[in-house]
Enzyme design. Sequence first.
Site, short mmCIF file in Angstrom:
data_model
loop_
_atom_site.label_atom_id
_atom_site.label_comp_id
_atom_site.label_asym_id
_atom_site.label_seq_id
_atom_site.Cartn_x
_atom_site.Cartn_y
_atom_site.Cartn_z
N GLU A 49 1.15 -1.16 0.17
CA GLU A 49 -0.02 -0.14 -0.09
C GLU A 49 0.87 1.31 -0.14
OE1 GLU A 49 -2.77 0.42 2.72
OE2 GLU A 49 -3.87 -2.32 2.82
N ASP A 60 -5.95 7.47 9.97
CA ASP A 60 -4.87 7.47 10.91
C ASP A 60 -4.35 7.80 12.16
OD1 ASP A 60 -4.35 5.96 8.06
OD2 ASP A 60 -3.48 8.43 7.59
#
Length: 269
Positions: A49, A60
């Site tokens: 990724e 995140d």
Amino acid sequence: MNRIDEAFRKNRETGALTLIPFITVGDPDLGTSVEILRQLELAGADIVELGVPYSDPLADGPVIQESSSRALRHKVSIVDCMQVAGQARAQGIELPFILFTYYNPVLRLGFDRFFQLMADNDIQGAIIPDLPVEENEEVRALCESHGVHLIPLVAPTSKERIRRITETAQGFVYCVSSLGVTGTRTQFFSGVEEFIADVKQSTQLPVAVGFGISSREQVGRFGSICDGVVVGSAIVRTIGEAIPLLGQADTREQGLQQIRGFVQELKQA
């Protein structure tokens, strides 16, 4: 065949787990990101990724937020991130690439240019965590027409919503193992195994699990119940710890080996 499909197919045939590292592209710089991709391939990673640094990353945790901040200080853009994939290809790196980006950079770039750059730089998939299934029809159709897999995130939820998300999934289904944002963890929510089983019952696609997986033991635990694992914060943290070594010519190889060694340890699980 899409490189992502091929990676899962090969591992299913041998009974191997698909290891999917995440990196923040441009941390610590774009050239080093290409070198890190080489180390991930040497360590046995199956898919990578490519995280686009973003100033407001809702999915995140602090480790990836800090890495995004480091990259953004160098004004790394979504175009830069895609071009890193192309540079890796030019150096012979064969890993399948998934672009992990929020929707605003895609919208600002424009769909035509976005998909042209995806093709030019040989990127096989996209994850857009802030684009829910109710609003992704246009992007999903464009991905299909361009041969790009739009990979959905599925958080612990009802069986009906799991079915709704997985029925249009492409590539694989990405299960969020923990409630909350990304980050290393020692504990996962108590129903995680049942949740993954529900997802597997709803799709014929491979199922991978991420968010919080950071150790060889955790890879082994989830590897027994799914097809792949995504490791993000733990790798991004390892890269961050190696930055002082990467910044000096006489210790740069040591820093790269430190990153490769951590991923090899995960792969051995």
